[in-house]
Enzyme design. Sequence first.
Site, PDB file in Angstrom:
ATOM      1  N   HIS A  33       0.835  -1.200   0.000  1.00  6.52           N
ATOM      2  CA  HIS A  33       0.000   0.000   0.000  1.00  6.52           C
ATOM      3  C   HIS A  33       0.868   1.247   0.000  1.00  6.52           C
ATOM      4  O   HIS A  33       2.003   1.213   0.472  1.00  6.52           O
ATOM      5  CB  HIS A  33      -0.820   0.096   1.294  1.00  6.52           C
ATOM      6  N   TYR A  34       0.310   2.367  -0.480  1.00 12.40           N
ATOM      7  CA  TYR A  34       0.835   3.656  -0.036  1.00 12.40           C
ATOM      8  C   TYR A  34      -0.158   4.256   0.939  1.00 12.40           C
ATOM      9  O   TYR A  34      -1.356   3.913   0.932  1.00 12.40           O
ATOM     10  CB  TYR A  34       1.173   4.583  -1.199  1.00 12.40           C
ATOM     11  N   THR A  35       0.356   5.171   1.788  1.00 12.75           N
ATOM     12  CA  THR A  35      -0.513   5.761   2.810  1.00 12.75           C
ATOM     13  C   THR A  35      -1.466   6.789   2.205  1.00 12.75           C
ATOM     14  O   THR A  35      -2.571   6.987   2.724  1.00 12.75           O
ATOM     15  CB  THR A  35       0.323   6.442   3.897  1.00 12.75           C
ATOM     16  N   GLU A  98       2.435  -0.692   4.716  1.00 14.19           N
ATOM     17  CA  GLU A  98       2.079   0.673   4.324  1.00 14.19           C
ATOM     18  C   GLU A  98       3.369   1.450   4.038  1.00 14.19           C
ATOM     19  O   GLU A  98       4.276   1.492   4.876  1.00 14.19           O
ATOM     20  CB  GLU A  98       1.295   1.383   5.438  1.00 14.19           C
ATOM     21  N   HIS A 140      -2.579  -3.287  -3.368  1.00 13.06           N
ATOM     22  CA  HIS A 140      -3.934  -3.115  -2.837  1.00 13.06           C
ATOM     23  C   HIS A 140      -4.925  -2.991  -3.999  1.00 13.06           C
ATOM     24  O   HIS A 140      -6.030  -3.529  -3.954  1.00 13.06           O
ATOM     25  CB  HIS A 140      -3.976  -1.870  -1.936  1.00 13.06           C
ATOM     26  N   ASP A 150      -3.566   2.134  -5.002  1.00 15.12           N
ATOM     27  CA  ASP A 150      -2.233   2.075  -4.391  1.00 15.12           C
ATOM     28  C   ASP A 150      -1.631   0.675  -4.512  1.00 15.12           C
ATOM     29  O   ASP A 150      -2.369  -0.295  -4.618  1.00 15.12           O
ATOM     30  CB  ASP A 150      -2.292   2.522  -2.922  1.00 15.12           C
TER      31      ASP A 150
HETATM   32 ZN    ZN Z   1      -4.067   0.558   0.502  1.00 13.84          ZN
END
Ligand code: ZN
Length: 250
Positions: A33-35, A98, A140, A150
Amino acid sequence: MSFSADSPLADGVVASPNRGARVGGELDLLILHYTGMPTAQAALERLCDPAAEVSAHYFVFEDGRIVQMVPESDRAWHAGASAWAGARDINSRSIGIEIAHPGHAGGLPPYPEPQMAAVTALTRDIVTRRAIPGPRVLAHSDVAPARKEDPGELFPWERLAQAGVGHWVPPAPMRDGRFFALGDTGQPVEALQAMLALYGYDQPVTGRFDAAMAAVVTAFQRHFRPARIDGVADSSTITTLRDLIAAQPA
Ligand SMILES: [Zn+2]
């Protein structure tokens, strides 16, 4: 509430209360994921806020520092409503990372080198310790194509693959020719849907190229054929998918 880190690469533990017991015995997915928030600190705080009800096992700062937030034995809350290869409780069978990054809403800047070096090392550690197969290291956006984008098309999947993480083939060259897009129907669309489902995407075989299918094709392009991300199943997209399936480890 604190615990000792599972990965030797973690620089410390920032325990999140947002966690629970895993349901079912399998742990065989790694979700990246990215935040999508302006600062790492704000993202870290949100991932520890009981009211937000989100968390991840690991958090990687821009400078490459890694903290663990949830023990790997526990279920973290990062994937939300998602699906892969017929499984729907993705949180129960995955480890979530993350990556501090402002995301598409923040202009999608390139990922800093120290951060990608840390993500590469951490993912390699996890897939090795947990024996997670390459095709089950996912974005994700792969497991929630209608809702998520993301970690985005700038994420270096090829670099991870070179380090032995994930499943990746060189994207097929772009060329003109017959393609499928929103509104198309028929047997060729059905065949493409079957290939997407075979790879693991939550793609029903209906013979109708609808908005949900365009979201799946977009997610596929974001991960595997980022030269053009438009939800149109051109020949490069279809060939790349075919190559990926053919190259899957036994
Ligand atoms: Zn995510």
